[in-house]
Design a protein around this motif. Sequence first.
Motif, mmCIF file in Angstrom:
data_model
loop_
_atom_site.group_PDB
_atom_site.id
_atom_site.type_symbol
_atom_site.label_atom_id
_atom_site.label_comp_id
_atom_site.label_asym_id
_atom_site.label_seq_id
_atom_site.Cartn_x
_atom_site.Cartn_y
_atom_site.Cartn_z
ATOM 1 N N LEU A 131 0.834 -1.203 0.000
ATOM 2 C CA LEU A 131 0.000 0.000 0.000
ATOM 3 C C LEU A 131 0.870 1.255 0.000
ATOM 4 C CD1 LEU A 131 -2.678 -1.123 2.613
ATOM 5 C CD2 LEU A 131 -3.013 -0.870 0.151
ATOM 6 N N LEU A 132 1.968 1.191 0.747
ATOM 7 C CA LEU A 132 2.906 2.314 0.774
ATOM 8 C C LEU A 132 3.663 2.425 -0.541
ATOM 9 C CD1 LEU A 132 4.258 4.557 2.459
ATOM 10 C CD2 LEU A 132 5.896 2.835 3.267
ATOM 11 N N GLY A 133 3.990 1.263 -1.112
ATOM 12 C CA GLY A 133 4.695 1.250 -2.399
ATOM 13 C C GLY A 133 6.185 1.477 -2.311
ATOM 14 N N LEU A 134 6.743 1.393 -1.128
ATOM 15 C CA LEU A 134 8.178 1.635 -0.931
ATOM 16 C C LEU A 134 8.745 0.604 0.041
ATOM 17 C CD1 LEU A 134 8.101 5.512 -0.426
ATOM 18 C CD2 LEU A 134 8.900 4.303 -2.461
ATOM 19 N N PRO A 135 10.046 0.280 -0.091
ATOM 20 C CA PRO A 135 10.955 0.648 -1.190
ATOM 21 C C PRO A 135 10.730 -0.243 -2.419
ATOM 22 C CG PRO A 135 12.102 -0.735 0.392
ATOM 23 C CD PRO A 135 10.721 -0.527 0.946
ATOM 24 N N VAL A 136 11.050 0.286 -3.569
ATOM 25 C CA VAL A 136 10.920 -0.451 -4.828
ATOM 26 C C VAL A 136 12.247 -1.117 -5.156
ATOM 27 C CG1 VAL A 136 10.487 -0.249 -7.304
ATOM 28 C CG2 VAL A 136 9.134 1.110 -5.687
ATOM 29 N N ILE A 137 12.167 -2.397 -5.536
ATOM 30 C CA ILE A 137 13.379 -3.117 -5.926
ATOM 31 C C ILE A 137 13.226 -3.636 -7.355
ATOM 32 C CG2 ILE A 137 13.949 -3.813 -3.576
ATOM 33 C CD1 ILE A 137 12.761 -6.556 -4.158
ATOM 34 N N ASP A 138 14.360 -3.866 -8.002
ATOM 35 C CA ASP A 138 14.340 -4.406 -9.360
ATOM 36 C C ASP A 138 13.890 -5.869 -9.340
ATOM 37 O OD1 ASP A 138 15.274 -2.017 -10.410
ATOM 38 O OD2 ASP A 138 17.372 -2.591 -10.130
ATOM 39 N N GLY A 139 13.386 -6.327 -10.480
ATOM 40 C CA GLY A 139 13.007 -7.725 -10.603
ATOM 41 C C GLY A 139 14.192 -8.641 -10.380
ATOM 42 N N LEU A 140 13.988 -9.756 -9.684
ATOM 43 C CA LEU A 140 15.078 -10.673 -9.351
ATOM 44 C C LEU A 140 15.397 -11.648 -10.476
ATOM 45 C CD1 LEU A 140 14.030 -11.485 -5.658
ATOM 46 C CD2 LEU A 140 15.674 -9.771 -6.468
ATOM 47 N N ALA A 141 14.512 -11.723 -11.468
ATOM 48 C CA ALA A 141 14.716 -12.578 -12.645
ATOM 49 C C ALA A 141 14.930 -14.045 -12.275
ATOM 50 C CB ALA A 141 15.897 -12.061 -13.472
ATOM 51 N N ILE A 142 14.238 -14.513 -11.246
ATOM 52 C CA ILE A 142 14.340 -15.918 -10.848
ATOM 53 C C ILE A 142 13.462 -16.789 -11.737
ATOM 54 C CG2 ILE A 142 13.897 -17.550 -8.963
ATOM 55 C CD1 ILE A 142 14.473 -15.279 -7.003
ATOM 56 N N VAL A 143 12.299 -16.236 -12.127
ATOM 57 C CA VAL A 143 11.368 -16.948 -12.994
ATOM 58 C C VAL A 143 11.005 -16.039 -14.167
ATOM 59 C CG1 VAL A 143 10.412 -18.367 -11.144
ATOM 60 C CG2 VAL A 143 9.386 -16.143 -11.649
ATOM 61 N N ASP A 144 10.342 -16.621 -15.142
ATOM 62 C CA ASP A 144 9.962 -15.851 -16.324
ATOM 63 C C ASP A 144 8.458 -15.988 -16.576
ATOM 64 O OD1 ASP A 144 10.224 -14.210 -18.510
ATOM 65 O OD2 ASP A 144 10.773 -15.827 -19.886
ATOM 66 N N VAL A 145 7.664 -15.669 -15.540
ATOM 67 C CA VAL A 145 6.212 -15.719 -15.663
ATOM 68 C C VAL A 145 5.642 -14.386 -15.193
ATOM 69 C CG1 VAL A 145 5.952 -18.222 -15.456
ATOM 70 C CG2 VAL A 145 6.051 -16.817 -13.393
ATOM 71 N N SER A 146 4.564 -13.941 -15.826
ATOM 72 C CA SER A 146 4.021 -12.616 -15.542
ATOM 73 C C SER A 146 3.301 -12.524 -14.204
ATOM 74 C CB SER A 146 3.056 -12.213 -16.660
ATOM 75 O OG SER A 146 1.980 -13.144 -16.749
ATOM 76 N N TRP A 147 2.853 -13.673 -13.655
ATOM 77 C CA TRP A 147 2.034 -13.633 -12.438
ATOM 78 C C TRP A 147 2.852 -13.739 -11.146
ATOM 79 C CZ3 TRP A 147 2.529 -18.481 -10.154
ATOM 80 C CH2 TRP A 147 2.915 -19.526 -11.006
ATOM 81 N N LEU A 148 4.181 -13.568 -11.238
ATOM 82 C CA LEU A 148 5.038 -13.527 -10.052
ATOM 83 C C LEU A 148 5.901 -12.264 -10.086
ATOM 84 C CD1 LEU A 148 6.201 -17.258 -9.760
ATOM 85 C CD2 LEU A 148 4.544 -16.070 -8.301
ATOM 86 N N PRO A 149 5.267 -11.092 -9.887
ATOM 87 C CA PRO A 149 6.034 -9.841 -9.930
ATOM 88 C C PRO A 149 7.174 -9.825 -8.923
ATOM 89 C CG PRO A 149 3.853 -9.509 -8.961
ATOM 90 C CD PRO A 149 3.855 -10.876 -9.550
ATOM 91 N N VAL A 150 8.263 -9.167 -9.310
ATOM 92 C CA VAL A 150 9.529 -9.041 -8.571
ATOM 93 C C VAL A 150 10.346 -10.329 -8.669
ATOM 94 C CG1 VAL A 150 10.652 -8.639 -6.338
ATOM 95 C CG2 VAL A 150 8.700 -7.249 -7.001
ATOM 96 N N LEU A 151 9.713 -11.499 -8.557
ATOM 97 C CA LEU A 151 10.461 -12.738 -8.785
ATOM 98 C C LEU A 151 10.806 -12.884 -10.261
ATOM 99 C CD1 LEU A 151 8.640 -15.351 -6.497
ATOM 100 C CD2 LEU A 151 10.727 -14.041 -6.030
#
Length: 238
Positions: free
Chosen positions: A178-198
């Motif tokens: 809800l706060l939206g912070l802190p923002v981190i880059d995607g971890l690129a562990i998976v390549d599926v759209s339904w797991l944001p940040v991962l």
Amino acid sequence: MSERTEHTKDLLKSFADADAAERQAQGRSDVPVGTSGNPSTQVLTLANVITFCRLGLTVAFLVLFAGGVQRTAALVCYVVAASTDFLDGQVARRTRTVSWLGKIMDPIMDRVLLFTGVLGLLIVGELPLWMPVFVIGRDVYLAVGGLILQHFRRRPLDVAYVGKAATALLMLGFCDLLLGLPVIDGLAIVDVSWLPVLNHQAGAVGILFVYAGVVCSFVTAVIYTLRGARIVRESRTR
């Protein structure tokens, strides 16, 4: 009608605190009225007022957040509602005003707070659909399972501590989203759209707490399912 009402009251008490309900039913409560082991029938207590204020703040959050124009005010409502989860219980215990209404309403308010948080984030497009479906679906599944088990044993299942951890992780994660912070880059562990940040998508770090909460929630559901199946099996054997 009166008999049905009394049966419903007994059922609610059993769900809220089976040990205290049994002691009161047998007239052997050896602790003061208003303590956790011997809840009162009071309604208008400070702790219950705090609980109902949490409900009002939760509704206000959903209206403000879904509207999209008062996000800061919505966040304040949600954080205050979440933080008072600890407050009402402490007030009730320290002032010896623990009541059956409070014991019944407290876990309900926890679920309402979780549901509104996840629905609010879904409405504004900041959570994938599968998360609210899982969070709400798991609770519905456990509630239905609890009702089925009442036919085999009046006492509800003992609380699994991993379930408490799941609630804490989900609440923490939703507050950060809800706060939206802190923002981190995607971890690129998976390549599926339904797991944001991962995946490669950037997002608030709170989503990682939500993932951990989802895992703990799944483990909790498995534990309760196994315990329930054992109770049914033992009951049928007897």
